[in-house]
Design a protein around this motif. Structure first.
Motif, PDB file in Angstrom:
ATOM      1  N   PHE A 137       0.822  -1.261  -0.028  1.00  0.00           N
ATOM      2  CA  PHE A 137      -0.096  -0.026  -0.171  1.00  0.00           C
ATOM      3  C   PHE A 137       0.638   1.289  -0.104  1.00  0.00           C
ATOM      4  O   PHE A 137       0.641   2.203  -0.650  1.00  0.00           O
ATOM      5  N   PHE A 138       1.854   1.404   0.961  1.00  0.00           N
ATOM      6  CA  PHE A 138       2.606   2.456   1.200  1.00  0.00           C
ATOM      7  C   PHE A 138       3.726   2.794   0.227  1.00  0.00           C
ATOM      8  O   PHE A 138       3.961   3.871  -0.362  1.00  0.00           O
ATOM      9  N   LEU A 139       4.413   1.666   0.028  1.00  0.00           N
ATOM     10  CA  LEU A 139       5.904   2.023  -0.810  1.00  0.00           C
ATOM     11  C   LEU A 139       5.657   2.546  -2.076  1.00  0.00           C
ATOM     12  O   LEU A 139       6.375   3.476  -2.516  1.00  0.00           O
ATOM     13  N   PRO A 140       4.731   1.941  -2.914  1.00  0.00           N
ATOM     14  CA  PRO A 140       4.666   2.389  -4.496  1.00  0.00           C
ATOM     15  C   PRO A 140       4.172   3.939  -4.331  1.00  0.00           C
ATOM     16  O   PRO A 140       4.634   4.833  -5.142  1.00  0.00           O
ATOM     17  N   MET A 141       3.390   4.306  -3.523  1.00  0.00           N
ATOM     18  CA  MET A 141       2.819   5.944  -3.317  1.00  0.00           C
ATOM     19  C   MET A 141       4.287   6.619  -2.976  1.00  0.00           C
ATOM     20  O   MET A 141       4.466   7.712  -3.555  1.00  0.00           O
TER      21      MET A 141
END
Ligand SMILES: Cc1cc2nc3c(=O)[nH]c(=O)nc-3n(C[C@H](O)[C@H](O)[C@H](O)COP(=O)(O)OP(=O)(O)OC[C@H]3O[C@@H](n4cnc5c(N)ncnc54)[C@H](O)[C@@H]3O)c2cc1C
Length: 384
Positions: free
Chosen positions: A117-121
């Motif tokens: 959830f967080f890393l690509p953003m």
């Protein structure tokens, strides 16, 4: 292993090529007015557009696995990138904490769902983080934190406050260190956890604190029954202290602890050369051996970090020496030039001097004070 014995780092031709690519990009960006150089740009130069652009180039989270949006580049390539960004005074503050420590924190302790959830953003430059450690009566003595999270249906209710939170007003999420079990005076580091808190959550208030320059940089943050879902706990409940300490080596040893005032040094030398001021030049360049030594130490820590060594003591030493060096550049410029430092000045040198002098008091405080770092180094030396 002797904890202060650091490896010597030599760059390959490919790495030098990468440095040139970054440098050319920054020169072009500056030429077309995308940013104006400033000192202390990693903490106070915010540009959402610029962060997005770096994200598009693959220059945020560049060492992380490709499946999470990273590029699987080496820690030394990241070092080169950050060095170039800092010496150019580029506006990188918005994504700095996420790139430097929140991403590595998720990679080390996060769940698969959190990483996906967080890393690509983060790598796209679309998701910024702030770090919620300090509280009104808990700075150096971080174990004194009182902010607490209590179990409720499906998660926690968070109550308390944080202070000096850099960029809380710009970030989408904050990593909050809090108590999830009552304080135990016999084991002060037990019972703490790290939660990912949505900055838009109900019950969360951000109140600005101004810098000496008048700039809104850091904040007080208040939590009143802020609901944090179960899936936003990082790692293991009660393991927050250990996890948080693992972040500190990333926080303390990077080139940002040496180069906050580098744009001023560069401009100072340029002006002294233009003025044919030989004596001044001699004085100014006397700073360079120290810069070179600190840089080598910092790169050595980066290499050891990548190899998984314990570098806490060396990182503390780099930060202690590095932040004193950054401050000494402003002092040297003040003694060598008859200029009037001013944030509003049309002259670059005056702006750089004002930024360096007015931000200077924070250099030796943020990320651990000089006294605390010396304590870590002293204890490390004694235990060897
Ligand atoms: C620009 C800036 C940005 C910051 N950003 C963040 C952020 O994003 N998130 C965050 O959580 N915090 C942030 N901080 C807070 C920073 O981490 C704290 O200021 C720092 O840890 C010191 O804590 P304190 O301010 O409470 O000072 P104190 O801990 O009260 O220290 C005051 C003085 O006493 C000395 N002292 C304290 N204990 C000892 C000891 N045991 N032995 C010897 N001397 C001691 C200290 O060295 C210092 O000189 C930021 C601070 C600054 C200046």
């Amino acid at each position: 292993m002797i904890k202060l014995e650091l490896p010597v780092v030599k760059f390959t031709a490919e790495q030098t090529e990468f440095r040139n690519t970054v440098r050319e990009f920054l020169i072009e960006e500056k030429k077309r007015g995308a940013f104006e150089s400033r000192c202390d740009s990693w903490l106070s130069g915010e540009s959402v557009d610029f962060s997005r652009k770096l994200g598009q180039k693959g220059w945020i989270g560049m060492t992380w696995p490709k499946k999470y949006g990273g590029r699987e580049r080496s820690a030394l390539e990241r070092y080169i990138l950050t060095e170039e960004l800092l010496t150019a005074g580029a506006p990188v503050a918005a994504h700095w904490f996420a790139d430097r420590q929140t991403g590595p924190l998720f990679l080390k302790f996060g769940t698969e769902e959190q990483k996906n959830f967080f890393l690509p953003m983060i790598t796209k430059g679309e998701c910024f983080f702030s770090i919620g450690l300090s509280e009104p009566n808990a700075g150096s003595d971080l174990a004194a934190i009182k902010t607490k999270a209590e179990r409720t249906d499906g998660g926690w209710l968070l109550n308390g406050s944080k202070i000096w939170t850099s960029g809380a007003h710009l970030s989408h999420y904050m990593i909050v260190l809090c108590r999830t079990s009552p304080f135990d005076p016999n084991n002060r580091h037990a019972g703490m956890s790290q939660l990912v808190v949505n900055m838009k959550a109900e019950g969360l208030t951000v109140r600005p604190i101004q810098f000496l320059t008048g700039q809104h940089h850091f904040n007080e943050v208040f939590f009143e029954n802020v609901f944090v879902p179960d899936n936003r706990l990082i790692g293991i409940e009660g393991n927050g202290w250990k996890q948080g300490m693992a972040e500190l080596a990333y926080e303390r040893s990077g080139p940002e602890r040496i180069l906050s005032t580098y744009p001023l040094l560069d401009e100072l030398i340029k002006i002294l050369r233009e003025n044919d001021d030989e004596e001044g030049m001699r004085e100014a360049v006397s700073l360079l051996p120290e810069l070179w030594t600190l840089r080598n130490m910092s790169m050595g820590v980066a290499k050891y970090l990548e190899e998984g060594h314990d570098v806490n003591m060396a990182a503390a030493l780099v930060k202690e020496l590095g932040t004193k060096f950054e401050t000494s550049i402003a002092e040297k410029a003040r003694l060598l030039l008859s200029q009037l430092p001013s944030i509003e000045s049309a002259e670059l040198i005056n702006r750089f001097m004002a930024q360096s002098i007015l931000h200077g008091p924070g250099f030796t405080l943020r990320g651990g004070t000089t006294e605390i770092l010396r304590g870590i180094v002293a204890k490390g030396v004694v235990s060897q």
